[in-house]
Design an enzyme around this catalytic site. Structure first.
Site, PDB file in Angstrom:
ATOM      1  N   LYS A 120      -0.772  -9.591   3.107  1.00 20.26           N
ATOM      2  CA  LYS A 120      -0.093  -9.057   4.294  1.00 20.26           C
ATOM      3  C   LYS A 120      -1.046  -8.097   4.979  1.00 20.26           C
ATOM      4  CE  LYS A 120       3.192  -5.723   4.009  1.00 20.26           C
ATOM      5  NZ  LYS A 120       2.550  -4.630   4.801  1.00 20.26           N
ATOM      6  N   ASP A 148       0.840  -1.207   0.000  1.00 18.71           N
ATOM      7  CA  ASP A 148       0.000   0.000   0.000  1.00 18.71           C
ATOM      8  C   ASP A 148       0.875   1.256   0.000  1.00 18.71           C
ATOM      9  OD1 ASP A 148       0.857  -0.035   2.627  1.00 18.71           O
ATOM     10  OD2 ASP A 148      -1.144   0.052   3.518  1.00 18.71           O
ATOM     11  N   SER A 149       2.190   1.071   0.032  1.00 24.34           N
ATOM     12  CA  SER A 149       3.111   2.192  -0.219  1.00 24.34           C
ATOM     13  C   SER A 149       2.845   2.795  -1.598  1.00 24.34           C
ATOM     14  CB  SER A 149       4.569   1.723  -0.124  1.00 24.34           C
ATOM     15  OG  SER A 149       4.792   0.584  -0.925  1.00 24.34           O
ATOM     16  N   GLU A 201       9.081  -3.626  10.984  1.00 24.42           N
ATOM     17  CA  GLU A 201       9.483  -2.341  10.399  1.00 24.42           C
ATOM     18  C   GLU A 201       9.984  -1.358  11.456  1.00 24.42           C
ATOM     19  OE1 GLU A 201       6.749  -0.829   7.516  1.00 24.42           O
ATOM     20  OE2 GLU A 201       7.791   1.089   7.326  1.00 24.42           O
ATOM     21  N   ASP A 249      -1.065  -6.421  -0.376  1.00 19.64           N
ATOM     22  CA  ASP A 249      -1.142  -5.715   0.906  1.00 19.64           C
ATOM     23  C   ASP A 249      -2.592  -5.317   1.177  1.00 19.64           C
ATOM     24  OD1 ASP A 249       0.165  -4.785   3.127  1.00 19.64           O
ATOM     25  OD2 ASP A 249       1.123  -3.074   2.128  1.00 19.64           O
ATOM     26  N   GLU A 309      -1.372  -5.447   8.644  1.00 20.03           N
ATOM     27  CA  GLU A 309      -0.646  -4.792   9.732  1.00 20.03           C
ATOM     28  C   GLU A 309      -1.315  -5.051  11.077  1.00 20.03           C
ATOM     29  OE1 GLU A 309      -0.001  -0.618   8.907  1.00 20.03           O
ATOM     30  OE2 GLU A 309       0.854  -1.045   6.922  1.00 20.03           O
TER      31      GLU A 309
HETATM   32  O1  KIV Z   1       3.459  -1.094   1.627  1.00 19.95           O
HETATM   33  C1  KIV Z   1       4.645  -1.408   1.723  1.00 19.95           C
HETATM   34  O2  KIV Z   1       5.471  -1.138   0.848  1.00 19.95           O
HETATM   35  C2  KIV Z   1       5.059  -2.098   2.929  1.00 19.95           C
HETATM   36  C3  KIV Z   1       6.522  -2.208   3.165  1.00 19.95           C
HETATM   37  C4  KIV Z   1       7.019  -0.913   3.673  1.00 19.95           C
HETATM   38  C5  KIV Z   1       6.863  -3.336   4.075  1.00 19.95           C
HETATM   39  O3  KIV Z   1       4.255  -2.500   3.697  1.00 19.95           O
END
Ligand code: KIV
Length: 262
Positions: A111, A43-44, A180, A82, A113
């Site tokens: 993934k 989600d970056s 992280e 994500d 959080e």
């Molecule tokens: O969204 C992302 O790129 C991430 C990484 C920073 C681990 O979650």
């Protein structure tokens, strides 16, 4: 054919795992051919692709779109979708629907959080056939709760909480966990006690693998984080730059001490 579970087993045998974000077909192809084990459709993307100041505006549809792009370019890497903010915190049903959308778009795993509070959600997904990677430490979707993108694990109480979070996601069935922005000694302590691979980002070198944001390793980020290295310097192609990152993770020359939090 790489799978998340085979990689997790290799990580626990001592093989260093390489994860890198990817958002489109072309870069997914370069990264996969360069030997990246896991392509994270992070989600970056909200920050590096969409231009937001944090990841909160990203939607499931956004991640699904970029996952489908990555899947078209991928060669043999595991694709990790994500779960964006708001798509899994309210209920396990929401989480399952979001995970299904990402997997139907081409993700092999998801993934999410959060540590102990997310354990029941991880367990729900895993029991329904969704491989899950946890994410603890500095979790960017909680940036406002943290009061900024701050290094975590700086007090004894915070370290104890990280240990509890790691145990909770492990017991819930997560295959791996991203850790992280913690001091390198904390990363090493958690990784040495962990029953699943710890994939660090700003967590020091003594963990089972590393993950980085693509734009950070290509030197494209205006204000790169302390833990980023420009692997494009001295290379001629994007694929060579990504290969330099892969090699540095595999031979444990990344991150260096100056790229770690003390
Ligand atoms: O969204 C992302 O790129 C991430 C990484 C920073 C681990 O979650």
């Amino acid at each position: 054919m790489k799978t998340l579970l085979k990689l997790a087993a290799a990580g626990m045998r001592g093989e260093r795992l390489v994860m890198l974000t990817a958002y489109d077909a072309m870069f997914a192809g370069y990264a996969s051919k360069a030997g990246v084990d896991i392509l994270l459709v992070g989600d970056s993307l909200g920050m590096v692709i969409q231009g937001h100041t944090d990841t909160l505006p990203v939607t499931v549809a956004d991640v699904a779109y970029h996952t489908a792009c990555v899947a078209r370019g991928n060669v043999d890497s595991v694709i990790l979708g994500d779960m964006p903010f708001g798509s899994y915190q309210a209920s396990v049903e929401d989480a399952m629907r979001a995970a299904a959308t990402l997997m139907q778009a081409g993700a092999h795993a998801v993934k999410l959080e959060g540590g102990a509070p997310m354990a029941s959600t991880i367990e729900f997904l895993v029991k329904r056939g969704v491989p899950v990677v946890g994410h603890i430490g500095m979790t960017p979707q909680s940036v406002h709760a943290f009061g900024g993108f701050r290094v975590q694990g700086r007090s004894d109480a915070a370290i104890e909480q990280l240990k509890l979070d790691l145990a909770a996601v492990t017991d819930a069935g997560a295959a791996m966990v991203v850790l992280e922005c913690v001091p390198a000694v904390v990363g090493a302590m958690l990784a040495s006690e962990s029953k699943i691979p710890v994939i660090g980002i700003g967590a020091g070198p003594r963990v089972q693998g590393q993950v980085m944001v693509l734009h950070d390793i290509l030197g494209w980020t205006a204000k790169p984080p302390k833990f980023a290295r420009n692997f494009a310097a001295g290379t001629n192609t994007v694929q060579d730059a990504i290969k330099a990152y892969v090699d540095a993770v595999k031979n444990a020359t990344f991150p260096a001490e100056s790229e770690c939090y003390a």
